[in-house]
Design a protein around this motif. Structure first.
Motif, PDB file in Angstrom:
ATOM      1  N   ILE A   5     -44.657 -14.059  26.664  1.00 17.68           N
ATOM      2  CA  ILE A   5     -44.218 -15.239  27.410  1.00 17.68           C
ATOM      3  C   ILE A   5     -42.701 -15.326  27.339  1.00 17.68           C
ATOM      4  N   ILE A   6     -42.065 -15.443  28.505  1.00 21.57           N
ATOM      5  CA  ILE A   6     -40.599 -15.486  28.565  1.00 21.57           C
ATOM      6  C   ILE A   6     -40.149 -16.669  29.410  1.00 21.57           C
ATOM      7  N   GLY A   7     -38.880 -17.004  29.320  1.00 13.88           N
ATOM      8  CA  GLY A   7     -38.319 -18.122  30.058  1.00 13.88           C
ATOM      9  C   GLY A   7     -38.037 -17.787  31.522  1.00 13.88           C
ATOM     10  N   MET A   8     -37.759 -18.828  32.282  1.00 14.99           N
ATOM     11  CA  MET A   8     -37.550 -18.675  33.717  1.00 14.99           C
ATOM     12  C   MET A   8     -36.314 -17.830  34.034  1.00 14.99           C
ATOM     13  N   PHE A   9     -35.211 -18.056  33.323  1.00 14.01           N
ATOM     14  CA  PHE A   9     -33.981 -17.328  33.622  1.00 14.01           C
ATOM     15  C   PHE A   9     -34.114 -15.850  33.261  1.00 14.01           C
ATOM     16  N   GLU A  10     -34.796 -15.573  32.145  1.00 15.61           N
ATOM     17  CA  GLU A  10     -35.009 -14.186  31.755  1.00 15.61           C
ATOM     18  C   GLU A  10     -35.924 -13.490  32.757  1.00 15.61           C
ATOM     19  N   ALA A  11     -36.956 -14.220  33.223  1.00 19.05           N
ATOM     20  CA  ALA A  11     -37.857 -13.656  34.237  1.00 19.05           C
ATOM     21  C   ALA A  11     -37.084 -13.349  35.519  1.00 19.05           C
ATOM     22  N   GLN A  12     -36.177 -14.232  35.878  1.00 23.74           N
ATOM     23  CA  GLN A  12     -35.356 -14.003  37.068  1.00 23.74           C
ATOM     24  C   GLN A  12     -34.486 -12.753  36.904  1.00 23.74           C
ATOM     25  N   ALA A  13     -33.906 -12.595  35.722  1.00 20.87           N
ATOM     26  CA  ALA A  13     -33.043 -11.433  35.464  1.00 20.87           C
ATOM     27  C   ALA A  13     -33.843 -10.136  35.561  1.00 20.87           C
ATOM     28  N   ILE A  14     -35.084 -10.160  35.097  1.00 17.49           N
ATOM     29  CA  ILE A  14     -35.938  -8.975  35.177  1.00 17.49           C
ATOM     30  C   ILE A  14     -36.367  -8.719  36.618  1.00 17.49           C
ATOM     31  N   ALA A  73     -32.612  -8.174  19.543  1.00 15.81           N
ATOM     32  CA  ALA A  73     -32.593  -8.971  20.775  1.00 15.81           C
ATOM     33  C   ALA A  73     -33.964  -9.581  21.019  1.00 15.81           C
ATOM     34  N   ARG A  74     -34.000 -10.575  21.890  1.00 17.52           N
ATOM     35  CA  ARG A  74     -35.278 -11.081  22.378  1.00 17.52           C
ATOM     36  C   ARG A  74     -35.855 -10.027  23.325  1.00 17.52           C
ATOM     37  N   PRO A  75     -37.173  -9.866  23.367  1.00 20.33           N
ATOM     38  CA  PRO A  75     -37.754  -8.874  24.273  1.00 20.33           C
ATOM     39  C   PRO A  75     -37.332  -9.056  25.733  1.00 20.33           C
ATOM     40  N   SER A  76     -37.250 -10.299  26.189  1.00 23.26           N
ATOM     41  CA  SER A  76     -36.889 -10.545  27.589  1.00 23.26           C
ATOM     42  C   SER A  76     -35.483 -10.052  27.897  1.00 23.26           C
ATOM     43  N   ASP A  77     -34.545 -10.329  27.002  1.00 24.02           N
ATOM     44  CA  ASP A  77     -33.165  -9.858  27.205  1.00 24.02           C
ATOM     45  C   ASP A  77     -33.095  -8.341  27.086  1.00 24.02           C
ATOM     46  N   ALA A  78     -33.792  -7.791  26.092  1.00 22.74           N
ATOM     47  CA  ALA A  78     -33.771  -6.346  25.887  1.00 22.74           C
ATOM     48  C   ALA A  78     -34.314  -5.613  27.109  1.00 22.74           C
ATOM     49  N   ILE A  79     -35.407  -6.117  27.662  1.00 26.46           N
ATOM     50  CA  ILE A  79     -36.016  -5.467  28.825  1.00 26.46           C
ATOM     51  C   ILE A  79     -35.127  -5.618  30.051  1.00 26.46           C
ATOM     52  N   ALA A  80     -34.520  -6.794  30.238  1.00 25.07           N
ATOM     53  CA  ALA A  80     -33.604  -6.994  31.369  1.00 25.07           C
ATOM     54  C   ALA A  80     -32.432  -6.017  31.280  1.00 25.07           C
ATOM     55  N   ILE A  81     -31.937  -5.786  30.081  1.00 26.53           N
ATOM     56  CA  ILE A  81     -30.832  -4.833  29.884  1.00 26.53           C
ATOM     57  C   ILE A  81     -31.335  -3.392  30.059  1.00 26.53           C
TER      58      ILE A  81
END
Length: 200
Positions: free
Chosen positions: A37-46, A105-113
């Motif tokens: 489960i990730i936040g809206m902004f991280e989901a947008q970045a992905i 890192a948080r998984p959401s940030d790591a995956i976006a990067i």
């Protein structure tokens, strides 16, 4: 420790947490799924990177890439490294060509990067065995971490889904888990799985 390569299978709005999204990762040569489960902004970045959309101004993860490249660092892989008290942790593995460094890192940030550097995503076999959800044979079902299942008591409908689960027996939870898997409700299935794990 054995590493398992993951693929991004889907990204969908959370049914139980407003403003959250379920990111579904699947093992490359298997039927286990890892819902996060990730936040809206991280989901947008992905989503922006998956769709190859170029924003008018660089996003934070784009800025990270530019910064890293400016100092001759490149990311080599992303690792979903741990699960503690229901929270996933990740690592960004990078190098300047001489020395390797690992950044938490948080998984959401790591995956976006990781998407921006076009590098593989991994997790460990023990983590996937603990937190992964297996797709049912003969169907495309998987485990997820969210949707709500009907409860036998009307009053429980006003409670958050994880709290509703506490009122169910282990047999009911297993039945709800099977139903969530059949309906591909990954987020819901993950919450049921977590409740079962807490009781074991």
């Amino acid at each position: 420790m054995e590493k398992i390569k993951l693929e991004i299978l889907g990204l969908s709005p959370s049914q139980s947490q407003t403003g959250s999204f379920a990111l579904i990762l699947g093992e490359e040569f298997g039927n286990r799924r890892l819902p996060i489960i990730i936040g809206m902004f991280e989901a947008q970045a992905i989503a922006i990177e998956i769709e190859k959309i170029t924003p008018n101004r660089p996003m934070t993860h784009d800025l990270f890439k530019s910064f890293a490249q400016g100092f001759h660092y490149k990311v080599t892989e992303i690792v979903i490294s741990d699960l503690r008290e229901g929270i996933f942790f990740a690592q960004i593995v990078c190098t300047d060509g001489l020395k390797e460094r690992v950044i938490d890192a948080r998984p959401s940030d790591a995956i976006a990067i990781g998407l921006r550097f076009n590098v593989p995503i991994y997790t460990f076999e023990n983590l996937l065995s603990e937190a992964g959800i297996v797709a049912n044979e003969g169907s495309s079902t998987e485990r997820s971490s969210e949707s709500a299942a009907p409860s036998s008591t009307g009053s429980s409908k006003s409670k958050p889904f994880p709290d509703q689960l506490k009122d169910n027996s282990m047999e009911d939870l297993q039945r709800m888990l099977d139903q969530a898997l059949s309906n591909e409700e990954y987020e819901k299935a993950a919450q049921i799985r977590d409740e079962i794990s807490r009781r074991n």
